[in-house]
Design an enzyme around this catalytic site. Structure first.
Site, mmCIF file in Angstrom:
data_model
loop_
_atom_site.group_PDB
_atom_site.id
_atom_site.type_symbol
_atom_site.label_atom_id
_atom_site.label_comp_id
_atom_site.label_asym_id
_atom_site.label_seq_id
_atom_site.Cartn_x
_atom_site.Cartn_y
_atom_site.Cartn_z
ATOM 1 N N GLY A 54 -81.913 17.852 39.976
ATOM 2 C CA GLY A 54 -82.736 16.906 39.010
ATOM 3 C C GLY A 54 -82.854 17.455 37.469
ATOM 4 O O GLY A 54 -82.900 18.629 37.217
ATOM 5 N N TYR A 82 -81.803 21.844 41.229
ATOM 6 C CA TYR A 82 -83.633 21.903 40.944
ATOM 7 C C TYR A 82 -83.904 21.893 42.395
ATOM 8 O O TYR A 82 -85.201 22.599 42.743
ATOM 9 C CB TYR A 82 -83.917 20.627 40.638
ATOM 10 C CG TYR A 82 -85.471 20.356 40.395
ATOM 11 C CD1 TYR A 82 -86.180 21.027 39.305
ATOM 12 C CD2 TYR A 82 -86.246 19.802 41.335
ATOM 13 C CE1 TYR A 82 -87.563 21.238 39.274
ATOM 14 C CE2 TYR A 82 -87.653 19.749 41.162
ATOM 15 C CZ TYR A 82 -88.274 20.504 40.253
ATOM 16 O OH TYR A 82 -89.409 20.279 40.095
ATOM 17 N N HIS A 171 -73.819 22.545 42.063
ATOM 18 C CA HIS A 171 -73.455 21.405 42.791
ATOM 19 C C HIS A 171 -72.058 21.173 43.709
ATOM 20 O O HIS A 171 -71.122 20.996 43.338
ATOM 21 C CB HIS A 171 -73.366 20.174 41.703
ATOM 22 C CG HIS A 171 -74.615 19.919 40.978
ATOM 23 N ND1 HIS A 171 -75.789 18.989 41.375
ATOM 24 C CD2 HIS A 171 -75.123 20.421 39.793
ATOM 25 C CE1 HIS A 171 -76.455 19.236 40.545
ATOM 26 N NE2 HIS A 171 -76.419 19.927 39.401
ATOM 27 N N ASP A 229 -67.692 -7.438 48.977
ATOM 28 C CA ASP A 229 -68.937 -7.022 49.475
ATOM 29 C C ASP A 229 -69.572 -8.300 50.261
ATOM 30 O O ASP A 229 -69.986 -8.349 51.435
ATOM 31 C CB ASP A 229 -69.896 -6.542 48.474
ATOM 32 C CG ASP A 229 -69.455 -5.492 47.718
ATOM 33 O OD1 ASP A 229 -68.508 -4.515 48.133
ATOM 34 O OD2 ASP A 229 -69.814 -5.351 46.634
ATOM 35 N N LYS A 371 -69.405 1.541 48.789
ATOM 36 C CA LYS A 371 -68.273 0.787 48.775
ATOM 37 C C LYS A 371 -67.103 0.985 49.669
ATOM 38 O O LYS A 371 -66.494 0.240 50.269
ATOM 39 C CB LYS A 371 -67.675 0.915 47.218
ATOM 40 C CG LYS A 371 -66.586 -0.062 46.996
ATOM 41 C CD LYS A 371 -67.373 -1.622 46.825
ATOM 42 C CE LYS A 371 -66.128 -2.452 46.199
ATOM 43 N NZ LYS A 371 -67.246 -3.700 46.069
#
Length: 515
Positions: A54, A82, A171, A229, A371
């Site tokens: 964050g 974070y 990350h 979708d 997706k």
């Protein structure tokens, strides 16, 4: 429901990727904002918890924190960026702002083996990661030890294997950390001991039961957009409740070549799903004629879609439920994770639903899926791969790929150019290697010479991008032979275009849509 992981979001622009990696490891997970994390904890009854990155700093007054129940629960916890900082501070350690910030590619040196690194990293090795931090840990909580360090982060990875609690400064969810997905897999499987038995077949069965329980004997209407979708949502609901479902396909005249016919054929002939096909092309094109503002185009299309849909729904009558193809990213993006209002990115008809005056309850069977998972579910339901595997298409259709004024003539020109481009990609065997490709009709005309005469016609731009996750993308590196072949066909076969260019822009992390 199988074992679940709770992901607490502190506002990172790539939190969705954590969920993607966990689900790729066969474990179901959900993201909740830190403001409602305690409610999410009790609702999900998770077996492990991940704290996201964050933009905040733990040294700031009022910076976000995880609910204390996370650390009191005894569950395995992984803090990222974070998330590592707030975990450290909340468990008795210390963190501070640092003069040695790290943004981008960095390297960590493994100090000690642990279950998080098992089979991926070994003591003494050096590995590439993706850093994005301005703070750093300066004192570990009691019982924790250093597991890896970098030049700017002496506590790049720390942990307490007995508590099954770890923190990492980098990350692991982004592709720029090559071994990141394996580290996250190790956390859910080897640290938390989760089975990894979540599958799309199981999800389909659970979704069908949930739809039946929610709907009962009531009737449902579904607005088909022509995209993947809404089509998958409709087929799933039809499998659950049969002819209690009626689909309304509002054909706005802004689809790709022959797509409207393909949708009608698929639903009426292949699946025999009750379908109302509304040819509203004139209504939409008349309203868009000459409109240049892209946001006004979107809002016009959204407003007209609702008006046409509502009129048809009244004719059908008796429906209590509205089905929508809402996806998990739509749900996540609709919530502000940092306290302020969410930015409106998708301002067309398939976000936000229909007016309250319609007084209908929502059925959103895809709202927990990404997706690519929707595509997998479509295949599980037997939808043709040529349909399920189609490149993403924006709700406003070709209108948004025609900057400047929209006219029928320009739509026809763009539709033909786009079809030729996609045909060449398919013939070259590249369709599945490209995440999204399309043509754009630019709002400029150029003078050219074709044969013995001069022309003054439009410029067509071609775009093709590759993406692993749909959140970051790079342009596809076509060879010049392909581009020459596609451009020649477009110029020769489409009257109205005399020049073709290739767009080489990329999509950086944090931008949501690519149109």
């Amino acid at each position: 429901m199988t074992d679940q992981v709770l992901i607490i979001d502190f506002g990172s622009q790539v939190t969705q990727l954590i969920a993607r990696r966990v689900r790729e490891a066969g474990v179901y997970c959900e993201i909740v904002p830190f403001q409602s994390a305690e409610e999410g904890f009790h609702r999900l009854n998770p077996k492990a918890i991940i704290l996201s990155g964050g933009p905040a700093s733990t040294s700031e007054m009022g910076s976000p924190r995880a609910p204390q129940i996370v650390f009191d629960s005894g569950l395995p916890v992984l803090g990222i960026c974070y998330g590592q900082m707030t975990m450290c501070v909340q468990m008795g350690g210390k963190a501070e702002s640092s003069d040695h910030r790290e943004f981008g590619r960095a390297y960590v040196e493994v100090q000690k083996d642990c279950p998080l690194f098992d089979g991926v990293w070994n003591e003494g090795e050096r590995h590439q990661v993706w850093m994005s931090h301005g703070d750093r840990v300066i004192e570990l909580p009691e019982g924790f030890e250093i597991l890896a360090k970098s030049d700017g982060a002496p506590f790049a990875v720390f942990g307490n294997p007995e508590r099954k609690t770890y923190g990492m400064m980098f990350h692991p969810e982004v592709v720029h950390t090559p071994d990141g997905a394996k580290l996250l897999s190790n956390f859910v499987h080897k640290v938390a001991g989760l089975a990894g038995d979540w599958s799309m077949a199981a999800y389909k069965d659970q979704a069908i039961e949930a739809i039946r329980a929610q709907v009962g004997d009531s009737r449902v209407i579904c607005g088909l957009s022509g995209g993947v979708d809404s089509a998958v949502a409709a087929v799933l609901i039809h499998e659950a409740i049969g002819d209690q479902l009626t689909c309304i396909f509002v054909d706005h005249g802004l689809m790709r070549l022959n797509e409207a016919e393909q949708v009608v054929t698929l639903f009426r002939e292949h699946y025999n799903i009750p379908l109302v096909h509304v040819d509203a092309a004139d209504t939409f094109l008349d309203a868009l004629e000459g409109e240049t503002d892209p946001e006004k185009k979107r809002k016009t299309i959204g407003r007209l879609f609702i008006e046409v849909f509502e009129a048809e729904a009244k004719k059908i009558g008796g429906a209590e439920f509205l089905a929508q193809g809402t996806l998990y990213p739509d749900v996540i993006e609709s919530v502000s994770f940092t306290g302020g209002p969410s930015v409106t990115i998708k301002s067309h008809h398939n976000v936000g639903g229909l007016p309250e005056r319609m007084n209908m309850k929502l059925v959103e069977p895809l709202r927990e899926l990404f997706k690519d998972e929707v595509r997998d579910l479509g295949r599980e339901l037997g939808l043709p791969d040529a349909f399920v595997g189609r490149h993403p298409f924006p709700g406003p259709g070709l209108a948004i790929r025609c900057p400047g004024g929209v006219t029928r003539e320009k739509m026809d020109i763009l539709r033909q150019a786009d079809a030729i481009y996609l045909d060449e990609i398919a013939k070259a065997g590249l369709y599945d290697a490209i995440w999204q490709a399309f043509a754009v009709l630019l709002p400029v005309q150029t003078v050219g010479v074709m044969g013995d005469g001069r022309t003054y016609e439009f410029v067509c731009a071609l775009r093709a991008v590759t993406s692993v996750d749909g959140m970051t993308a790079d342009f596809y590196h076509f060879d010049m032979e392909f581009l020459g072949r596609a451009a020649t066909r477009i110029i020769n076969e489409v009257r109205g275009i005399n020049r073709v260019v290739y767009d080489v822009t990329s999509k950086p992390p944090g931008t949501i849509e690519w149109e």
